[in-house]
Design a protein around this motif. Structure first.
Motif, mmCIF file in Angstrom:
data_model
loop_
_atom_site.group_PDB
_atom_site.id
_atom_site.type_symbol
_atom_site.label_atom_id
_atom_site.label_comp_id
_atom_site.label_asym_id
_atom_site.label_seq_id
_atom_site.Cartn_x
_atom_site.Cartn_y
_atom_site.Cartn_z
ATOM 1 N N GLU A 63 0.872 -1.194 0.000
ATOM 2 C CA GLU A 63 0.000 0.000 0.000
ATOM 3 C C GLU A 63 0.896 1.226 0.000
ATOM 4 O OE1 GLU A 63 -2.202 2.399 -0.644
ATOM 5 O OE2 GLU A 63 -3.703 0.886 -0.068
ATOM 6 N N ASN A 65 0.018 4.352 -0.618
ATOM 7 C CA ASN A 65 -0.616 5.560 -0.105
ATOM 8 C C ASN A 65 -2.018 5.210 0.365
ATOM 9 O OD1 ASN A 65 -1.609 8.076 0.456
ATOM 10 N ND2 ASN A 65 -1.541 8.837 -1.654
ATOM 11 N N LEU A 66 -2.158 4.967 1.653
ATOM 12 C CA LEU A 66 -3.472 4.570 2.183
ATOM 13 C C LEU A 66 -4.480 5.709 2.090
ATOM 14 C CD1 LEU A 66 -5.096 2.268 3.400
ATOM 15 C CD2 LEU A 66 -4.090 2.770 5.612
ATOM 16 N N GLY A 68 -4.655 7.560 -0.522
ATOM 17 C CA GLY A 68 -5.072 7.514 -1.928
ATOM 18 C C GLY A 68 -6.083 6.388 -2.069
ATOM 19 N N ASP A 74 -2.816 1.111 -6.432
ATOM 20 C CA ASP A 74 -3.783 0.179 -5.834
ATOM 21 C C ASP A 74 -4.127 -0.927 -6.841
ATOM 22 O OD1 ASP A 74 -4.139 1.196 -3.172
ATOM 23 O OD2 ASP A 74 -5.275 2.893 -4.001
ATOM 24 N N GLY A 257 -9.068 0.618 -1.844
ATOM 25 C CA GLY A 257 -7.614 0.639 -1.968
ATOM 26 C C GLY A 257 -7.039 -0.675 -1.507
HETATM 27 CA CA CA Z 1 -4.100 3.428 -1.816
#
Ligand code: CA
Ligand code: G3P
Ligand code: CA
Ligand code: CA
Length: 289
Positions: A63, A65-66, A68, A74, A257
């Protein structure tokens, strides 16, 4: 290594790390070349020691960018936004697209031909802090476990086959009646309680430790791919499972995501439904044997 090391590596012929271990008696963890049934040569990491060795790294779920939400990176859900018109998301659990590289597996998503090519019996899972170098994966892993029940042949022989049988699709079924199998696990590093408690405290009442679970639906019929370390007995599974389809209706787009809704009560807070920063910032490495 020198040229003779390299030539020796090319002398190993096998479709999996298990083949190489059995044919050549290799006992060293590291990168090996494998050949798929269709003749693709690729390089991946072999764990040649855990429980007798022969484990092939076939994928990693990272992951990047959590915050994002179904954005770039993703790949195990959707990179196209949280969209009900794309219920299967990017579809990488059930296609033959490959991406990333073995040595970079803790820095981005990875998927090699072994994911769909190797007919496996068991699976091993490592949670390794992001960006850790390959030579340190094994010692840095926060958790490592494996199945030993030879479950894969019952479900298509690997994850590719399993998710053909249990599609990851928004509105593809209902929690809990359509959830997929939960398989008991044996820990190599960490333990069942430790892993379960890496997820948000509110999830404890919804999980049972000591399993790996496949294809579950949540309350809103979003599909999630893998719940690592737990069986889920309720339907807020977006806080303990990762990967899945392309649409997560609750509080759109907050649960869409690769690590779904692991940040529901704040990023890395370990409050309410939020996981720890430690597991949030670790990559999931998936192995077959
Ligand atoms: Ca993400
Ligand atoms: O998944 C949790 C959600 O369904 C409820 O969240 O914030 O109302 O506890 P909350
Ligand atoms: Ca990713
Ligand atoms: Ca929920």
């Amino acid at each position: 290594g020198d040229l003779s090391d390299l030539l020796e590596k090319f002398n190993y012929v096998g479709q999996s790390c298990k083949d190489i271990k059995e044919r050549y008696g290799v006992k060293t963890d590291g990168l090996y070349y494998l050949q798929s049934k269709t003749g693709i040569i690729y390089e991946t990491y072999c764990d040649m020691t855990t429980d007798g060795g022969g484990w092939t790294l076939v994928a990693s779920v990272h992951e990047n960018n959590l915050r994002g939400k179904c954005t770039v990176g993703d790949r195990w859900t959707s990179q196209q936004g949280n969209m009900d018109v794309v219920p299967e998301g990017d579809g990488n659990w059930v296609n033959k697209v490959t991406f990333g590289n073995a040595e970079g597996a803790t820095g981005d998503d990875f998927k090699n031909p072994g994911y769909y090519d190797i007919q496996a019996q068991d699976m091993s899972v490592w949670h390794v802090p992001n960006q850790v170098l390959m030579e340190n994966w094994k010692t840095s892993a926060i958790v490592r476990y494996h199945t030993n029940s030879k479950f894969f042949p019952l479900y298509g022989g690997n994850l590719y086959g399993l998710f053909q049988r249990f599609p990851l699709k928004y509105k593809g079924g209902l929690c809990k009646i359509d959830n997929g199998p939960s398989i008991p696990i044996v820990f190599d590093v960490g333990d069942a309680k430790y892993l379960r408690e890496m997820y948000g405290p509110n999830t404890y009442a919804e999980t049972e430790p000591g399993y790996v679970t496949f294809r579950v639906f949540n309350n809103e019929q979003a599909a999630l791919a893998i719940c690592s370390g737990v069986k889920v007995n309720a339907c807020n599974s977006e806080h303990v499972c990762f990967g899945g389809g392309g649409f997560f209706p609750e509080a759109s787009p907050r649960q869409c995501g690769d690590f779904a809704g692991w940040d529901w009560d704040g990023y890395g807070t370990h409050i309410g439904w939020s996981a720890t920063k430690t597991i949030t910032e670790s990559t999931v490495l998936l192995f077959y044997r």
